[in-house]
Write an enzyme that holds these catalytic residues in place. Structure first.
Site, PDB file in Angstrom:
ATOM      1  N   GLY A 209      40.064  40.833  38.057  1.00 15.70           N
ATOM      2  CA  GLY A 209      39.185  41.465  37.072  1.00 15.70           C
ATOM      3  C   GLY A 209      37.918  41.986  37.723  1.00 15.70           C
ATOM      4  O   GLY A 209      37.918  43.006  38.417  1.00 15.70           O
ATOM      5  N   GLY A 210      36.831  41.239  37.553  1.00 14.63           N
ATOM      6  CA  GLY A 210      35.498  41.676  37.970  1.00 14.63           C
ATOM      7  C   GLY A 210      35.427  42.273  39.368  1.00 14.63           C
ATOM      8  O   GLY A 210      34.885  43.373  39.554  1.00 14.63           O
TER       9      GLY A 210
ATOM     10  N   HIS B  36      47.650  38.520  28.093  1.00 16.38           N
ATOM     11  CA  HIS B  36      46.399  38.123  28.756  1.00 16.38           C
ATOM     12  C   HIS B  36      45.641  37.139  27.853  1.00 16.38           C
ATOM     13  O   HIS B  36      45.655  37.281  26.624  1.00 16.38           O
ATOM     14  CB  HIS B  36      45.539  39.356  29.041  1.00 16.38           C
ATOM     15  CG  HIS B  36      44.423  39.048  29.984  1.00 16.38           C
ATOM     16  ND1 HIS B  36      43.269  38.433  29.573  1.00 16.38           N
ATOM     17  CD2 HIS B  36      44.310  39.212  31.321  1.00 16.38           C
ATOM     18  CE1 HIS B  36      42.486  38.247  30.627  1.00 16.38           C
ATOM     19  NE2 HIS B  36      43.092  38.711  31.705  1.00 16.38           N
TER      20      HIS B  36
ATOM     21  N   GLU C 128      46.986  32.640  35.260  1.00  9.95           N
ATOM     22  CA  GLU C 128      45.546  32.836  35.132  1.00  9.95           C
ATOM     23  C   GLU C 128      44.949  31.662  34.359  1.00  9.95           C
ATOM     24  O   GLU C 128      44.930  31.693  33.108  1.00  9.95           O
ATOM     25  CB  GLU C 128      45.249  34.134  34.367  1.00  9.95           C
ATOM     26  CG  GLU C 128      45.721  35.382  35.069  1.00  9.95           C
ATOM     27  CD  GLU C 128      44.878  36.594  34.693  1.00  9.95           C
ATOM     28  OE1 GLU C 128      44.414  37.279  35.605  1.00  9.95           O
ATOM     29  OE2 GLU C 128      44.646  36.837  33.491  1.00  9.95           O
TER      30      GLU C 128
ATOM     31  N   GLY D  84      36.545  35.104  35.001  1.00  6.58           N
ATOM     32  CA  GLY D  84      35.189  35.603  34.803  1.00  6.58           C
ATOM     33  C   GLY D  84      34.114  34.542  34.981  1.00  6.58           C
ATOM     34  O   GLY D  84      32.960  34.762  34.624  1.00  6.58           O
TER      35      GLY D  84
ATOM     36  N   SER E  97      38.777  34.891  38.968  1.00  5.61           N
ATOM     37  CA  SER E  97      37.695  34.932  39.965  1.00  5.61           C
ATOM     38  C   SER E  97      38.198  35.164  41.394  1.00  5.61           C
ATOM     39  O   SER E  97      37.661  34.593  42.350  1.00  5.61           O
ATOM     40  CB  SER E  97      36.838  33.660  39.882  1.00  5.61           C
ATOM     41  OG  SER E  97      36.222  33.570  38.608  1.00  5.61           O
TER      42      SER E  97
ATOM     43  N   ASN F 279      42.808  44.539  37.101  1.00  4.68           N
ATOM     44  CA  ASN F 279      42.727  44.627  35.647  1.00  4.68           C
ATOM     45  C   ASN F 279      41.282  44.978  35.297  1.00  4.68           C
ATOM     46  O   ASN F 279      40.412  44.122  35.334  1.00  4.68           O
ATOM     47  CB  ASN F 279      43.130  43.289  35.011  1.00  4.68           C
ATOM     48  CG  ASN F 279      42.967  43.312  33.498  1.00  4.68           C
ATOM     49  OD1 ASN F 279      42.716  44.365  32.912  1.00  4.68           O
ATOM     50  ND2 ASN F 279      43.109  42.154  32.864  1.00  4.68           N
ATOM     51  N   TRP F 280      41.082  46.252  34.986  1.00  2.00           N
ATOM     52  CA  TRP F 280      39.709  46.720  34.752  1.00  2.00           C
ATOM     53  C   TRP F 280      39.182  46.325  33.374  1.00  2.00           C
ATOM     54  O   TRP F 280      38.019  46.576  33.057  1.00  2.00           O
ATOM     55  CB  TRP F 280      39.651  48.238  34.910  1.00  2.00           C
ATOM     56  CG  TRP F 280      39.616  48.684  36.343  1.00  2.00           C
ATOM     57  CD1 TRP F 280      39.462  47.899  37.447  1.00  2.00           C
ATOM     58  CD2 TRP F 280      39.714  50.029  36.822  1.00  2.00           C
ATOM     59  NE1 TRP F 280      39.464  48.663  38.582  1.00  2.00           N
ATOM     60  CE2 TRP F 280      39.616  49.981  38.229  1.00  2.00           C
ATOM     61  CE3 TRP F 280      39.880  51.280  36.207  1.00  2.00           C
ATOM     62  CZ2 TRP F 280      39.677  51.126  39.023  1.00  2.00           C
ATOM     63  CZ3 TRP F 280      39.948  52.416  36.990  1.00  2.00           C
ATOM     64  CH2 TRP F 280      39.842  52.343  38.390  1.00  2.00           C
ATOM     65  N   LYS F 281      40.049  45.831  32.519  1.00  3.37           N
ATOM     66  CA  LYS F 281      39.629  45.442  31.165  1.00  3.37           C
ATOM     67  C   LYS F 281      38.898  46.624  30.503  1.00  3.37           C
ATOM     68  O   LYS F 281      39.285  47.776  30.736  1.00  3.37           O
ATOM     69  CB  LYS F 281      38.799  44.153  31.227  1.00  3.37           C
ATOM     70  CG  LYS F 281      39.530  43.057  32.010  1.00  3.37           C
ATOM     71  CD  LYS F 281      38.884  41.704  31.965  1.00  3.37           C
ATOM     72  CE  LYS F 281      39.685  40.724  32.820  1.00  3.37           C
ATOM     73  NZ  LYS F 281      39.197  39.350  32.735  1.00  3.37           N
TER      74      LYS F 281
ATOM     75  N   GLU G  77      42.662  36.912  27.130  1.00  5.33           N
ATOM     76  CA  GLU G  77      41.667  37.532  26.239  1.00  5.33           C
ATOM     77  C   GLU G  77      42.343  38.072  24.975  1.00  5.33           C
ATOM     78  O   GLU G  77      41.749  38.063  23.894  1.00  5.33           O
ATOM     79  CB  GLU G  77      40.901  38.624  26.999  1.00  5.33           C
ATOM     80  CG  GLU G  77      39.923  37.999  27.996  1.00  5.33           C
ATOM     81  CD  GLU G  77      39.648  38.824  29.233  1.00  5.33           C
ATOM     82  OE1 GLU G  77      39.967  40.024  29.271  1.00  5.33           O
ATOM     83  OE2 GLU G  77      39.110  38.239  30.205  1.00  5.33           O
TER      84      GLU G  77
HETATM   85  P1  13P Z   1      38.187  37.867  36.867  1.00  2.68           P
HETATM   86  O1  13P Z   1      38.754  38.264  38.193  1.00  2.68           O
HETATM   87  O2  13P Z   1      37.001  38.678  36.451  1.00  2.68           O
HETATM   88  O3  13P Z   1      37.965  36.395  36.791  1.00  2.68           O
HETATM   89  O4  13P Z   1      39.307  38.203  35.760  1.00  2.68           O
HETATM   90  C1  13P Z   1      40.594  37.758  35.964  1.00  2.68           C
HETATM   91  C2  13P Z   1      41.475  38.367  34.947  1.00  2.68           C
HETATM   92  O5  13P Z   1      41.371  38.067  33.780  1.00  2.68           O
HETATM   93  C3  13P Z   1      42.444  39.358  35.414  1.00  2.68           C
HETATM   94  O6  13P Z   1      43.372  39.652  34.415  1.00  2.68           O
END
Ligand code: 13P
Length: 261
Positions: free
Chosen positions: A236-237, A97, A169, A175, A215, A9-11, A99
């Site tokens: 994500g990251g 999600h 999640e 993050g 993470s 998930n590149w956001k 966010e």
């Molecule tokens: P991180 O891997 O950066 O913690 O993000 C997880 C995430 O929100 C994937 O959707």
């Protein structure tokens, strides 16, 4: 055996050139390869979907949207419908999600409508659920997960694994560099699977992929995948770096026994 999903998930990250280069590198390393039991997914920003979907053609890589409109069509400025995604051969979309729940005030009800729109057009929703740190500390993790599952899935038919992927999640792990331990994640995943067994059927619950996000890195993915109810990651990251993504696909292939060290 359930499908393992390694989903990036590149956001709201990467330029179009960076996204393109990354997808080409994945294509180069996966082309002509079938990896039975594994689906690598990238969820880029919306404007890149078409370009990346073209790169992913004839390759095991799948492209996902990070969100979708709850509406099927019409005067909804800025929205993108499930039908539009389907017309681009996009087969997956993330919904719910944390966010979006936090910054866009998305409710379980709205997420349910998005999920229904995706299913209507044959896309697989990747439904995100998870508790905040407060909710965990107060001992309410299962209550929160149950409420989210009930609110997002009420009246939703699920017959086959492609009808739904669930991503657990925990908000406190996103993050933050503070990943849930394999055991913590396993407990939550087992709860989700038991919920599916109770509300749908045991057979269905056994077949649905439940993936973990928060993470995840190449360093902890192996321990997570070693858990009986963890079927992959929503990353994500760490997924922004090609070498990490490649390593995570490799770790999943090791788990499947397709490759050995
Ligand atoms: P991180 O891997 O950066 O913690 O993000 C997880 C995430 O929100 C994937 O959707």
């Amino acid at each position: 055996m359930r499908t393992i999903i390694i989903a990036a998930n590149w956001k709201m990250n990467k330029s179009i050139e960076e996204a393109h280069r990354f997808a080409l590198e994945v294509h180069e390393s996966c082309k002509d390869k079938e990896i039975p039991g594994l689906v690598p997914i990238i969820a880029p920003a919306y404007p890149y979907l078409g370009l990346l979907a073209d790169v992913a053609k004839n390759c095991v890589l799948e492209i996902a949207a990070q969100d979708v409109s709850a509406h099927l069509e019409g005067a909804f400025t800025g929205e993108v419908s499930a039908a539009m995604l389907a017309s681009m051969d996009i087969k997956y979309a993330i919904v719910g999600h944390s966010e979006r729940r936090q910054y866009h005030h998305e409710s379980n009800e709205l997420i349910r409508e998005k999920l229904a729109a995706l299913q209507y057009y044959g896309l697989t929703p990747i439904l995100c659920i998870g508790e905040s740190l407060n909710e965990r500390d107060e001992g309410n993790t299962y209550k929160v997960l149950g409420t989210q599952l009930e609110g997002c899935l009420r009246g939703i038919n699920i017959h086959a694994p492609q009808d739904l992927i669930i991503a657990y999640e925990p908000v406190w792990a996103i993050g933050t560099g503070r990943t849930a331990t394999g055991e913590q994640a396993q407990e939550a995943h087992a709860y989700v699977r038991a919920w599916l067994a109770k509300n749908y059927s045991k057979k269905l619950a056994k077949s649905i992929s439940i993936i973990y996000g928060g993470s995840v890195t190449p360093a902890n993915l192996g321990a997570l995948l070693a858990m009986p109810d963890i079927d992959g990651g929503l990353i994500g990251g760490a997924s922004l770096v090609f070498e990490n993504y490649r390593q995570m696909i490799y770790i999943a292939m090791q788990k499947l026994g397709v490759v050995h060290d």
